[in-house]
Design an enzyme around this catalytic site. Structure first.
Site, PDB file in Angstrom:
ATOM      1  N   TYR A  61       0.816  -1.227   0.000  1.00 39.32           N
ATOM      2  CA  TYR A  61       0.000   0.000   0.000  1.00 39.32           C
ATOM      3  C   TYR A  61       0.844   1.270   0.000  1.00 39.32           C
ATOM      4  CZ  TYR A  61      -4.271  -2.577  -0.039  1.00 39.32           C
ATOM      5  OH  TYR A  61      -5.295  -3.385  -0.452  1.00 39.32           O
ATOM      6  N   VAL A  98      -9.466   3.805  -4.848  1.00 44.90           N
ATOM      7  CA  VAL A  98      -8.872   4.338  -3.623  1.00 44.90           C
ATOM      8  C   VAL A  98      -7.752   5.329  -3.958  1.00 44.90           C
ATOM      9  CG1 VAL A  98      -9.466   2.307  -2.240  1.00 44.90           C
ATOM     10  CG2 VAL A  98      -7.298   2.326  -3.488  1.00 44.90           C
ATOM     11  N   HIS A 114     -14.714   2.041  -0.980  1.00 45.67           N
ATOM     12  CA  HIS A 114     -13.651   1.083  -0.637  1.00 45.67           C
ATOM     13  C   HIS A 114     -12.481   1.749   0.097  1.00 45.67           C
ATOM     14  CE1 HIS A 114     -15.024  -2.063  -3.888  1.00 45.67           C
ATOM     15  NE2 HIS A 114     -15.785  -2.050  -2.817  1.00 45.67           N
ATOM     16  N   CYS A 122      -5.882   3.258  13.253  1.00 45.31           N
ATOM     17  CA  CYS A 122      -5.271   2.397  14.268  1.00 45.31           C
ATOM     18  C   CYS A 122      -6.142   1.163  14.492  1.00 45.31           C
ATOM     19  CB  CYS A 122      -5.126   3.180  15.572  1.00 45.31           C
ATOM     20  SG  CYS A 122      -4.542   2.157  16.926  1.00 45.31           S
ATOM     21  N   GLY A 181     -16.107   1.839 -16.206  1.00 47.58           N
ATOM     22  CA  GLY A 181     -14.808   1.199 -15.953  1.00 47.58           C
ATOM     23  C   GLY A 181     -14.784   0.242 -14.783  1.00 47.58           C
ATOM     24  N   THR A 182     -15.823  -0.572 -14.683  1.00 49.30           N
ATOM     25  CA  THR A 182     -15.809  -1.566 -13.605  1.00 49.30           C
ATOM     26  C   THR A 182     -16.283  -2.909 -14.136  1.00 49.30           C
ATOM     27  OG1 THR A 182     -16.622  -2.113 -11.387  1.00 49.30           O
ATOM     28  CG2 THR A 182     -18.014  -0.652 -12.688  1.00 49.30           C
ATOM     29  N   SER A 183     -15.659  -3.965 -13.633  1.00 43.36           N
ATOM     30  CA  SER A 183     -15.869  -5.309 -14.187  1.00 43.36           C
ATOM     31  C   SER A 183     -17.246  -5.892 -13.868  1.00 43.36           C
ATOM     32  CB  SER A 183     -14.797  -6.232 -13.631  1.00 43.36           C
ATOM     33  OG  SER A 183     -14.851  -6.192 -12.217  1.00 43.36           O
ATOM     34  N   ASN A 207     -17.427   0.994 -20.812  1.00 40.91           N
ATOM     35  CA  ASN A 207     -16.360   0.074 -20.391  1.00 40.91           C
ATOM     36  C   ASN A 207     -15.542  -0.360 -21.602  1.00 40.91           C
ATOM     37  OD1 ASN A 207     -16.353  -0.742 -17.500  1.00 40.91           O
ATOM     38  ND2 ASN A 207     -15.731  -2.695 -18.374  1.00 40.91           N
ATOM     39  N   LEU A 208     -14.281  -0.643 -21.329  1.00 46.45           N
ATOM     40  CA  LEU A 208     -13.412  -1.102 -22.411  1.00 46.45           C
ATOM     41  C   LEU A 208     -13.870  -2.453 -22.956  1.00 46.45           C
ATOM     42  CD1 LEU A 208     -10.873  -0.316 -23.955  1.00 46.45           C
ATOM     43  CD2 LEU A 208      -9.515  -1.480 -22.218  1.00 46.45           C
TER      44      LEU A 208
HETATM   45  P1  OAD Z   1     -11.378  -4.381 -12.438  1.00 54.25           P
HETATM   46  O1  OAD Z   1      -9.922  -4.353 -12.664  1.00 54.25           O
HETATM   47  O2  OAD Z   1     -11.991  -5.645 -11.997  1.00 54.25           O
HETATM   48  O3  OAD Z   1     -12.099  -3.980 -13.774  1.00 54.25           O
HETATM   49  C1  OAD Z   1     -11.724  -2.851 -14.515  1.00 54.25           C
HETATM   50  C2  OAD Z   1     -12.686  -2.712 -15.676  1.00 54.25           C
HETATM   51  O4  OAD Z   1     -12.338  -1.527 -16.381  1.00 54.25           O
HETATM   52  C3  OAD Z   1     -12.614  -3.853 -16.683  1.00 54.25           C
HETATM   53  O5  OAD Z   1     -13.957  -4.243 -16.972  1.00 54.25           O
HETATM   54  C4  OAD Z   1     -11.964  -3.239 -17.915  1.00 54.25           C
HETATM   55  O6  OAD Z   1     -12.460  -3.758 -19.132  1.00 54.25           O
HETATM   56  C5  OAD Z   1     -12.326  -1.785 -17.781  1.00 54.25           C
HETATM   57  N1  OAD Z   1     -11.374  -0.819 -18.352  1.00 54.25           N
HETATM   58  C6  OAD Z   1     -10.036  -0.908 -18.463  1.00 54.25           C
HETATM   59  N2  OAD Z   1      -9.517   0.211 -19.014  1.00 54.25           N
HETATM   60  C7  OAD Z   1     -10.582   1.036 -19.242  1.00 54.25           C
HETATM   61  C8  OAD Z   1     -10.711   2.352 -19.785  1.00 54.25           C
HETATM   62  N3  OAD Z   1      -9.665   3.063 -20.193  1.00 54.25           N
HETATM   63  N4  OAD Z   1     -11.952   2.887 -19.868  1.00 54.25           N
HETATM   64  C9  OAD Z   1     -13.043   2.179 -19.458  1.00 54.25           C
HETATM   65  N5  OAD Z   1     -12.970   0.936 -18.944  1.00 54.25           N
HETATM   66  C10 OAD Z   1     -11.759   0.379 -18.829  1.00 54.25           C
HETATM   67  O7  OAD Z   1     -11.736  -3.207 -11.422  1.00 54.25           O
HETATM   68  P2  OAD Z   1     -13.061  -2.944 -10.596  1.00 54.25           P
HETATM   69  O8  OAD Z   1     -14.251  -3.553 -11.215  1.00 54.25           O
HETATM   70  O9  OAD Z   1     -13.081  -1.503 -10.307  1.00 54.25           O
HETATM   71  O10 OAD Z   1     -11.657  -3.690  -4.365  1.00 54.25           O
HETATM   72  O11 OAD Z   1     -12.746  -3.715  -9.249  1.00 54.25           O
HETATM   73  C11 OAD Z   1     -13.653  -3.617  -8.200  1.00 54.25           C
HETATM   74  C12 OAD Z   1     -12.954  -3.840  -6.900  1.00 54.25           C
HETATM   75  O12 OAD Z   1     -12.262  -5.075  -6.889  1.00 54.25           O
HETATM   76  C13 OAD Z   1     -11.882  -2.826  -6.567  1.00 54.25           C
HETATM   77  O13 OAD Z   1     -12.396  -1.665  -5.983  1.00 54.25           O
HETATM   78  C14 OAD Z   1     -11.007  -3.557  -5.630  1.00 54.25           C
HETATM   79  C15 OAD Z   1     -10.934  -4.833  -6.403  1.00 54.25           C
HETATM   80  O14 OAD Z   1     -10.353  -5.878  -5.910  1.00 54.25           O
HETATM   81  C16 OAD Z   1     -10.954  -3.498  -3.248  1.00 54.25           C
HETATM   82  O15 OAD Z   1      -9.777  -3.181  -3.207  1.00 54.25           O
HETATM   83  C17 OAD Z   1     -11.777  -3.710  -2.029  1.00 54.25           C
END
Ligand code: OAD
Length: 240
Positions: A61, A98, A114, A122, A181-183, A207-208
């Site tokens: 971190y 984050v 998150h 602490c 941009g989230t999976s 999303n990509l």
């Molecule tokens: P991921 O890494 O799982 O997914 C990222 C998504 O963004 C994928 O679907 C990609 O296709 C897409 N992507 C990549 N580049 C892009 C771009 N330039 N424009 C648009 N989309 C793009 O990340 P998250 O879904 O955010 O949790 O992950 C969710 C959580 O899981 C995170 O917050 C983290 C993780 O483990 C914690 O740390 C608690």
């Protein structure tokens, strides 16, 4: 195309994930063979990992923190400012990230569900600190108040995300939900869009690659957030 035009009375929620920060040079979680910056998520992002090896977790971190200090917001983060300025209190930004890039870009109302790399707390007395105020030279930084271990203020796997009550309240009123941009794989965030849709909100995804919850999206735009968002937001807001 007309039903894409937003009005001032719309209540808009934007949910962002790692993809919006990809164009700022921050690696996403699931696009690198299941490893996150060369680590298995279980080794660095769980309470068990911290118990077993706090030095490894803190090193991980600290690196993420220094990386985020250098990173700059991209056009995707910046485009969301325009939406916030137009919608004011009717706009809510929920991020799973984050990295602080939304606040660096100038977003004001951010729900960091998150946690944040900028903060730590602490494990004993729970006092929160800004990471910039603590001694990061120590392998495991200590609480200035009670001398116990500090830990990063990150919601790890197996822990409960922050502000779920506030999010629930916002989801009750939403008329347009935009997922960027989230999976769509990490809960509860992945189901916010389905909840919104069930309540009659219009749902949009950017999303990509097609995310796991793409079937909950009324409209899906495939591509990079930093390239798509500026013109989409201009078009959507042209009557406001
Ligand atoms: P991921 O890494 O799982 O997914 C990222 C998504 O963004 C994928 O679907 C990609 O296709 C897409 N992507 C990549 N580049 C892009 C771009 N330039 N424009 C648009 N989309 C793009 O990340 P998250 O879904 O955010 O949790 O992950 C969710 C959580 O899981 C995170 O917050 C983290 C993780 O483990 C914690 O740390 C608690």
């Amino acid at each position: 195309m007309n039903d894409f035009i937003f009005s001032k009375t719309d209540k808009i929620i934007v949910l962002t994930g790692a993809g919006i920060s990809a164009e700022s040079g921050i690696k996403t979680f699931r696009d690198s063979n299941g490893l996150w910056e060369n680590h298995r998520v279980e080794d660095v992002a769980t309470p068990q990992a911290f118990k077993k090896n706090p030095v490894l977790v803190w090193n991980f971190y600290k690196q993420r923190y220094y990386q985020s200090l250098k990173a700059q917001p991209n056009n995707g983060h910046k485009a969301l400012i325009e939406l916030e300025m137009k919608l004011q209190d009717n706009f809510t930004l929920i991020t799973q990230n984050v990295d602080n890039l939304h606040s660096k870009a100038g977003s004001k109302n951010i729900i960091e569900m998150h946690g944040s790399l900028n903060k730590c707390f602490c494990i004993k007395c729970q006092t929160r600190y800004s990471v910039s105020d603590i001694n990061l030279e120590r392998e495991i930084p200590l609480c200035p108040k009670c001398n116990n271990y500090l830990r990063p203020d990150i919601v790890w796997f197996g822990e409960i995300p922050y502000n779920l009550d506030l999010i629930e309240q916002k989801l009750k009123e939403v008329t347009i939900f935009i997922s960027i941009g989230t999976s769509g794989q990490v809960y509860p965030a992945a189901q916010f869009i389905a909840i919104s849709k069930l309540q009659g909100a219009k749902t949009i995804g950017i999303n990509l690659l097609p995310p796991q919850n793409k079937n909950t999206m009324d409209y899906f735009f495939q591509g990079k957030a930093g390239e798509l968002l500026p013109s989409l937001i201009k078009e959507w807001c042209k009557n406001i």
